[in-house]
Design an enzyme around this catalytic site. Structure first.
Site, mmCIF file in Angstrom:
data_model
loop_
_atom_site.group_PDB
_atom_site.id
_atom_site.type_symbol
_atom_site.label_atom_id
_atom_site.label_comp_id
_atom_site.label_asym_id
_atom_site.label_seq_id
_atom_site.Cartn_x
_atom_site.Cartn_y
_atom_site.Cartn_z
ATOM 1 N N CYS A 171 33.971 17.704 -15.119
ATOM 2 C CA CYS A 171 32.661 18.462 -15.464
ATOM 3 C C CYS A 171 31.666 17.840 -15.129
ATOM 4 O O CYS A 171 30.792 18.565 -15.195
ATOM 5 C CB CYS A 171 33.712 18.677 -16.944
ATOM 6 S SG CYS A 171 32.904 17.187 -17.545
ATOM 7 N N HIS A 205 32.545 14.757 -22.358
ATOM 8 C CA HIS A 205 32.249 15.809 -21.761
ATOM 9 C C HIS A 205 30.808 15.920 -20.761
ATOM 10 O O HIS A 205 30.568 15.367 -21.892
ATOM 11 C CB HIS A 205 32.849 16.991 -22.002
ATOM 12 C CG HIS A 205 33.511 18.351 -22.046
ATOM 13 N ND1 HIS A 205 33.609 18.238 -20.797
ATOM 14 C CD2 HIS A 205 33.152 19.352 -22.185
ATOM 15 C CE1 HIS A 205 34.004 19.655 -20.332
ATOM 16 N NE2 HIS A 205 33.902 20.542 -21.169
#
Lengths: 369, 547
Positions: free
Chosen positions: A32, A311
């Protein structure tokens, strides 16, 4: 993918130009950091256009040696040439190449998006410089694919290669900082210039980017252990030092130093401070009072409470609408939602989505290239 | 529903959060210490800002004595239906009110200011409130109205209770802005705007008399966003407007309503032809409410403010522009762009000569109506400026009527959790002031003065000035006073009130007032009130009467 894609397509309606594509990027296990930065770069329109131009002008690139530049150009071309407006793409070749190139990114560990952006831009510049040298060394064939080992020597033969090459990556991202040091004894000001692709700013709780930039350029006194060697006085002297922006970049990338080494803890800690960033910005710490206005077009957001996990997602402005990219998922969001990524005014807050890298584009005279 | 007994909200409040080791209970200024006097907050357990996404705003409401006939929704007879304690209180206070009313209606003259002047009255109210908790709706006293999450809370300004005396919950949408009309002719004096665009007008007194948790006796306008479904950004009564009020929405439109008209009348307005241009459309039917739509800008309006006399309306918004309108002529007079980013708040000086704005460039901007441009930038906040206000009760040390310079005191609060106070001396920043003979009665003659100014054509907006072209001000003092980003500041005669976006309010007593009010029981309050009379007329009174 199908359902989500069509939902976005409905939301997009006819407010977006025909040619624009909004594709999610598949995650290959903790990639990510890579996806969020790639989306920001894709929606950095001058950068994307120049990369696509470059790709178009080097059609035989396919035969050439694969590198990060070709992989990135390939990926962007793949997105922009999709028939559908929305969907998901797997940036497989790019990620494989990245892992091959740099062992840092090889593991499945959580990576730092800023480190990746920095590595990518420097790598692109290296590749472009090498190609330019190769082209110069062999003026007959304009193909950049034929590389010679003795590029620098030939460059010197031509007698024009004293200045470092300014590539289109430089034209977009490079700015110049000047480090002014004033000796407090003889008052001589020594200025040393350095180039940058992004500004890394120290942050404070409940502050603004404007204030962080001011602190970045605030005057610092060098004394005691940390004296300055003055060439005029030929000795160590107390001095005042400050950093100013001599040449503001066309694309201003601001990195908030949210990951801080805490000595008492012996480890890095994430600072969840609330740092507000305006949608428009001017730099006050320039050498000349240029009053250049910048407009925010992308934010890479770190989600999570610690530095080693979490994330990354990104917010992107495209044709006056904001979109939210979370790996495969793409959603339209309201401009007012941007403020939910400022950070937490108090440490115990449950909000862990914090703006980490900000991308501003200059609204002034457009990029001369 | 959770707490059926109304106002008796549990005392364990969220105020615990508001106290932080780094924060002091006073701040110093050249004229002395401002002391933290009271804190007001709301019951804990409400959603955190991050979830609720509504920023707390505060409205001050002074329910002064009014002759009985002028308050039909709250006739004294309605008291008798409720509990014995309350009706007794009403009788008791009612008697007191009557005699006191004449006293200060005379003294006040045309009081332009919020709260303020009726100091004696509000002290009296606080003494009764502390003894009867939820029963001080005797129809006077000064109240603080503030929104948090899905509720409106009402607190008594002059009591030491942290918790509100009244809460009103909204089931359909969150209340986000409100306004109180000091001089309302009939009972409806409080306006509430919702996130959904819905607007209510009610009688504050009637709400205080009710034990429920719902709004009562309300007029509902823009029901379910039928006229405009954009969030209400700011709401204001038109000063001297005979019950007219305006509501600014997040989509750049502002609507003019009349409270006397039915809110359900048909109001359709033509499509806006050019989104980028200012335009006014009037309702086609005389029964319609709203009666007019002003399309002001593209994107949200963040705040609006009327000049004290109601001639001018200022708006600020997401596009970074301050716009000043002649309200009755429905004309754009002047305006200008922030240095960069949105403008978040605005406020007028009492004399209508200056407008303060604050915004996302961290600057406090001083706009001169006479010059039709920015005359100073206040640098000192470390984050966005979210609240600005002139201190209309402050009189400069050299304001004995002879000095050439005019001094203004103003305050600003920001998302940096700090309060900054500023002095604006018009000589310092080289602005030619054309004024009448010194000591002459101040008039709101901005209109005639601006006729002398012909450099800037009427109705043009100034671009953002260059950094080096605007004189800079430095704050007189800067103090971190809350732990959360701030959302507003209000000056009253006795105090400065600050509020953070999470709904914690702090009331800082001015130097001189703090000492005499340190005792909190009602006995001392009553006895000190007489002692303070000379102080009032001698020090603060002089300036407020002259204005």
């Amino acid at each position: 993918m199908g359902a989500a894609g069509s939902k976005l397509e409905k939301a997009l309606g006819d407010q977006f130009p025909e040619g624009e594509r909004y594709f999610g990027l598949e995650n290959f296990g903790n990639t990510c950091y890579c996806n969020s930065v790639l989306q920001a770069l894709y929606f950095c329109v001058p950068f994307r256009e120049q990369l696509l131009d470059y790709y178009a002008n080097n059609k035989n690139i396919g035969d050439a040696e694969e590198n990060l530049l070709t992989c990135l150009a390939d990926l962007f071309t793949q997105i922009s040439s999709q028939k559908k407006k929305t969907g998901v793409i797997a940036p497989k070749r790019f990620v494989q190449r990245l892992k091959k190139q740099n062992e840092l990114f090889r593991s499945y560990m959580h990576q730092d998006a800023h480190e990746f952006l920095n590595f990518l831009l420097n790598e692109l510049v290296d590749i472009l410089e090498k190609e330019a040298q190769a082209a110069k060394s062999d003026p007959e064939t304009s193909s950049p694919t034929e590389k010679t080992a003795n590029g620098p020597k030939n460059g010197q033969l031509n007698g024009v290669r004293k200045e470092p090459l300014v590539t289109w990556v430089h034209k977009n991202f490079q700015g110049i900082l000047t480090n002014e040091t004033k000796c407090l004894r003889c008052e001589t000001v020594t200025a040393r210039d350095e180039t940058f692709f992004d500004l890394s700013l120290d942050i404070e709780q409940n502050s603004s980017i404007t204030s962080c930039l001011k602190n970045f350029s605030s005057t610092e006194t060098l004394n005691a252990e940390d004296k300055f060697f003055c060439d005029k006085c030929c000795s160590l002297q107390e001095a005042q030092k400050r950093m100013k922006i001599k040449k503001p970049p066309h694309i201003l990338v601001i990195h908030l130093k949210r990951f801080k080494y805490i000595e008492q803890l012996g480890r890095y800690k994430k600072l969840s401070y609330r740092v507000v960033f305006p949608l428009e910005l001017k730099l006050s710490n320039t050498v000349e009072d240029a009053d250049i206005e910048y407009s925010l077009f992308a934010v890479v957001v770190h989600v999570g409470s610690g530095p080693n996990h979490g994330h990354y997602v990104s917010l992107v402005k495209s044709h006056n609408h904001w979109l939210f990219f979370d790996d495969e998922n793409v959603e339209m969001i309201d401009e007012s939602a941007v403020q939910t990524f400022f950070g937490s005014a108090q440490e115990y807050s449950s909000n862990t989505d914090h703006g980490y890298i900000l991308f501003y584009e200059s609204l002034g005279a457009s990029n001369k290239s | 529903m959770i707490n059926p007994s109304n106002g008796m909200i549990s005392t364990s409040s969220a105020a615990a959060n508001a106290q932080s080791p780094g924060l002091k209970t006073y701040f110093k200024t050249p004229e002395g210490r401002y002391k933290l006097h009271y804190e007001k907050t709301h019951p804990s357990g409400l959603l955190h800002y991050a979830h609720g996404k509504t920023v707390t705003q505060v409205t001050m409401a002074n329910l002064k004595d009014k002759p009985a006939p002028s308050t039909p929704p709250a006739p004294p007879s309605s008291f008798s239906a409720s509990s014995g304690v309350r009706s007794a209180a009403a009788r008791l206070l009612g008697a007191g009110n009557g005699s006191r009313a004449l006293g200060f209606v005379g003294g006040n003259g045309g009081s332009k200011s919020l709260s303020g002047s009726s100091r004696i009255g509000s002290l009296g109210a606080s003494s009764s409130s502390s003894s009867m908790i939820n029963t001080n709706f005797d129809g006077k006293g000064t109240y603080i109205i503030f929104n948090v999450g899905d509720a409106i809370f009402i607190s008594d300004l002059n009591s030491q209770d942290k918790d509100p005396i009244k809460s009103i919950h909204f089931s359909n949408s969150n209340p986000v802005c409100h306004a109180f009309d000091q001089d309302a002719k009939d009972g409806h004096d409080l306006l509430i705007g919702l996130n959904s665009g819905d607007v209510y007008s009610v009688s504050l007194r009637q709400q205080l008399q009710d034990v429920g948790k719902k709004l009562i006796g309300a007029h509902h306008y823009n029901k379910d966003g039928s006229v405009n479904n954009g969030r209400c950004a700011s709401i204001a009564w038109v000063p001297g407007g005979d019950g007219a009020f305006v509501v600014a929405h997040a989509d750049g439109n502002l609507y003019v309503y009349e409270k006397s008209k039915d809110g359900a009348g048909d109001s359709s307005f033509p499509v806006i032809k050019d989104q980028t241009q200012f335009s006014v459309a009037h309702a086609r039917y005389s029964k319609s409410n709203p009666i007019a739509r002003w399309h002001i800008c593209q994107g949200p309006i963040n705040s609006i403010a009327f000049s004290t006399d109601g001639t001018h309306l200022a708006t600020v918004g997401r596009d970074g522009y301050l716009r000043v309108f002649d309200y009755s002529k429905e004309q754009l007079i002047c305006g200008g762009k922030s240095y960069y980013g949105a403008l978040l708040c605005c406020a007028w000086s009492m004399d209508g000569k200056y407008i303060l704005t604050g915004g996302e460039d961290d600057l406090v901007q001083v706009w001169s109506m006479e010059d039709r441009k920015v005359v100073a930038w206040g640098e000192g906040h470390n984050s966005w400026v979210s609240g600005v206000a002139f201190d209309s009760y402050w009189s400069s040390p050299n304001s004995d009527g002879t000095g050439e310079t005019v001094m203004y005191r103003f305050g600003s609060v920001g998302q940096d959790t700090r309060l900054l106070l500023w002095d604006l001396e018009m000589d310092e920043i080289v602005v030619p002031l054309r004024r009448g003979p010194p000591g002459g009665s101040p008039t709101f003659s901005t209109g005639s003065q601006s006729a002398h100014w012909d450099n800037v054509p009427v109705g043009t907006l100034q671009p953002a000035p260059s950094m080096r072209d605007v004189p800079k001000l430095s704050p007189l003092v800067a103090h971190r006073i809350h732990t959360e980003p701030l959302s507003g500041v209000i000056f009253t005669q006795e105090s400065v009130l600050t509020v953070c976006r999470e709904g914690h309010i702090k009331i800082w007593m001015r130097p001189g007032f703090a000492e005499s009010q340190s005792g909190n029981n009602s006995e001392t309050l009553l006895s000190t009130s007489s002692k303070e009379k000379p102080l009032l007329s001698g020090k603060v009174g002089s300036s407020s009467y002259r204005q």
